[in-house]
Scaffold this motif. Structure first.
Motif, PDB file in Angstrom:
ATOM      1  N   ASP A  86       0.832  -1.212   0.000  1.00  0.00           N
ATOM      2  CA  ASP A  86       0.000   0.000   0.000  1.00  0.00           C
ATOM      3  C   ASP A  86       0.864   1.259   0.000  1.00  0.00           C
ATOM      4  O   ASP A  86       0.484   2.294   0.551  1.00  0.00           O
ATOM      5  N   GLY A  87       2.048   1.165  -0.614  1.00  0.00           N
ATOM      6  CA  GLY A  87       2.928   2.326  -0.728  1.00  0.00           C
ATOM      7  C   GLY A  87       3.823   2.574   0.466  1.00  0.00           C
ATOM      8  O   GLY A  87       4.571   3.549   0.471  1.00  0.00           O
ATOM      9  N   ARG A  88       3.805   1.679   1.500  1.00  0.00           N
ATOM     10  CA  ARG A  88       4.616   1.851   2.695  1.00  0.00           C
ATOM     11  C   ARG A  88       5.679   0.755   2.776  1.00  0.00           C
ATOM     12  O   ARG A  88       5.391  -0.424   2.588  1.00  0.00           O
ATOM     13  N   ASN A  89       6.925   1.143   3.040  1.00  0.00           N
ATOM     14  CA  ASN A  89       8.025   0.194   3.214  1.00  0.00           C
ATOM     15  C   ASN A  89       7.709  -0.726   4.392  1.00  0.00           C
ATOM     16  O   ASN A  89       7.407  -0.258   5.485  1.00  0.00           O
ATOM     17  N   ILE A  90       7.792  -2.040   4.186  1.00  0.00           N
ATOM     18  CA  ILE A  90       7.335  -2.976   5.213  1.00  0.00           C
ATOM     19  C   ILE A  90       8.319  -3.089   6.379  1.00  0.00           C
ATOM     20  O   ILE A  90       7.976  -3.681   7.416  1.00  0.00           O
ATOM     21  N   ILE A  91       9.525  -2.518   6.250  1.00  0.00           N
ATOM     22  CA  ILE A  91      10.486  -2.528   7.357  1.00  0.00           C
ATOM     23  C   ILE A  91      10.390  -1.235   8.161  1.00  0.00           C
ATOM     24  O   ILE A  91      10.211  -1.256   9.376  1.00  0.00           O
ATOM     25  N   SER A  92      10.478  -0.118   7.479  1.00  0.00           N
ATOM     26  CA  SER A  92      10.485   1.180   8.172  1.00  0.00           C
ATOM     27  C   SER A  92       9.085   1.734   8.412  1.00  0.00           C
ATOM     28  O   SER A  92       8.892   2.576   9.293  1.00  0.00           O
ATOM     29  N   GLY A  93       8.106   1.283   7.607  1.00  0.00           N
ATOM     30  CA  GLY A  93       6.756   1.827   7.681  1.00  0.00           C
ATOM     31  C   GLY A  93       6.600   3.162   6.974  1.00  0.00           C
ATOM     32  O   GLY A  93       5.504   3.704   6.898  1.00  0.00           O
ATOM     33  N   LYS A  94       7.697   3.692   6.414  1.00  0.00           N
ATOM     34  CA  LYS A  94       7.654   5.001   5.775  1.00  0.00           C
ATOM     35  C   LYS A  94       7.155   4.897   4.334  1.00  0.00           C
ATOM     36  O   LYS A  94       7.141   3.826   3.733  1.00  0.00           O
ATOM     37  N   LYS A  95       6.762   6.033   3.783  1.00  0.00           N
ATOM     38  CA  LYS A  95       6.318   6.090   2.392  1.00  0.00           C
ATOM     39  C   LYS A  95       7.459   5.646   1.483  1.00  0.00           C
ATOM     40  O   LYS A  95       8.576   6.145   1.587  1.00  0.00           O
ATOM     41  N   SER A  96       7.171   4.704   0.610  1.00  0.00           N
ATOM     42  CA  SER A  96       8.208   4.115  -0.235  1.00  0.00           C
ATOM     43  C   SER A  96       8.143   4.644  -1.665  1.00  0.00           C
ATOM     44  O   SER A  96       7.065   4.880  -2.205  1.00  0.00           O
ATOM     45  N   HIS A  97       9.331   4.816  -2.243  1.00  0.00           N
ATOM     46  CA  HIS A  97       9.456   5.135  -3.664  1.00  0.00           C
ATOM     47  C   HIS A  97      10.290   4.070  -4.374  1.00  0.00           C
ATOM     48  O   HIS A  97      10.767   4.298  -5.489  1.00  0.00           O
ATOM     49  N   LEU A  98      10.487   2.928  -3.704  1.00  0.00           N
ATOM     50  CA  LEU A  98      11.217   1.781  -4.257  1.00  0.00           C
ATOM     51  C   LEU A  98      12.647   2.154  -4.658  1.00  0.00           C
ATOM     52  O   LEU A  98      13.143   1.703  -5.692  1.00  0.00           O
ATOM     53  N   LYS A  99      13.330   2.933  -3.826  1.00  0.00           N
ATOM     54  CA  LYS A  99      14.681   3.390  -4.099  1.00  0.00           C
ATOM     55  C   LYS A  99      15.711   2.578  -3.308  1.00  0.00           C
ATOM     56  O   LYS A  99      15.409   2.009  -2.251  1.00  0.00           O
ATOM     57  N   SER A 100      16.949   2.583  -3.784  1.00  0.00           N
ATOM     58  CA  SER A 100      18.004   1.790  -3.154  1.00  0.00           C
ATOM     59  C   SER A 100      18.414   2.317  -1.787  1.00  0.00           C
ATOM     60  O   SER A 100      19.029   1.592  -1.002  1.00  0.00           O
TER      61      SER A 100
END
Length: 260
Positions: A86-100
């Motif tokens: 749902d657009g959230r990084n599953i480790i940090s919980g932050k908004k993800s942009h799929l970046k390295s």
């Protein structure tokens, strides 16, 4: 069911991990992505795009069901995985942009792992489960910008050689108590922040390349939505020898009138 599994977790070059060998699965691309139930059964998936770098598919969500993201590394190198639900990084919980630069899991050559929830510590995750949008983890943060999408970006490592330790994994599977049976909610689905589960990891070093080698996007929907969009054929089959309504060939009596 107890089993061995493999995952590594990264942030700014530092990763947490437990790993185990998995059999190679020879497919197009570096990884296979499956969304599975607590019993290991894959949720129905319908491919719509696969050009070798971008993979898109629809997924049938089942309301109230726990799920895990199973990833198999088909390559002979270790890889980093930025996973967003749902657009959230599953480790940090932050908004993800799929970046390295985001926090990521890492798999060794030919390894397989299941990612079962939102990571809350080195030893715990809170389970993924299909639910309505207003009960989702992303909506709790006021973010509906990528609702109903499971995304995985694959990054190759700059230094592929590493020695892995094997760790047994203890999993306590529980039946979800939330909304069993058929889907009844009309709105789009989301992923909730479910029960806590033991899931230990450790720290290792990993330097991902700056660009993802491939990206996977799974758009999950309730079955009725997939039917309406024509992704799956939900028309009830008819018996050609016994039609549902019998046509006598003559004018029928009006409603409320009976033939005496």
């Amino acid at each position: 069911m107890n089993k061995l599994n493999g995952i590594l977790l990264a942030a700014a070059g530092l990763l947490f991990a437990f790993a185990v060998e998995a059999r190679p699965v020879w497919q197009d691309g570096d990884v296979d992505i499956e969304i599975v139930s607590d019993y290991g059964r894959e949720f129905a998936k319908y491919e719509i795009e696969n050009d070798g770098h971008t993979h898109r598919a629809y997924l049938e969500a089942r309301k109230g069901k726990n799920y895990s993201i199973r990833v198999t590394n088909n390559s002979d190198n270790r890889i980093g995985l930025v996973i967003a639900v749902d657009g959230r990084n599953i480790i940090s919980g932050k908004k993800s942009h799929l970046k390295s630069r985001e926090r990521m899991y890492v798999l060794g050559p030919y390894q397989q792992a299941e990612y079962e929830g939102w990571r809350t510590s080195k030893k715990q995750v809170n389970r993924f489960y299909f639910t309505q949008v207003d009960d989702s983890y992303a909506d709790a943060w006021g973010d509906r910008t990528a609702m109903g999408v499971i995304a995985v970006a694959v990054f190759k490592g700059k230094k592929p050689k590493i020695t892995y330790d094997n760790y047994p994994r203890r999993q306590e599977k529980r039946l979800s108590r939330r909304g069993q049976g058929a889907d009844t909610h009309e709105s789009a689905p989301g992923t909730g922040f479910g029960e806590s589960e033991y899931s230990p990891v450790r720290t290792v070093r990993f330097k991902p390349r700056s660009k993802a080698s491939e990206k996977h996007f799974l758009k999950y929907e309730w079955r009725r939505t997939l039917c309406r969009k024509g992704v799956i054929d939900c028309q009830r089959s008819r018996n050609r020898f016994w039609p549902d309504s019998w046509d006598s060939g003559f004018a029928p009596f009006p409603p409320g009138r009976r033939n005496h």
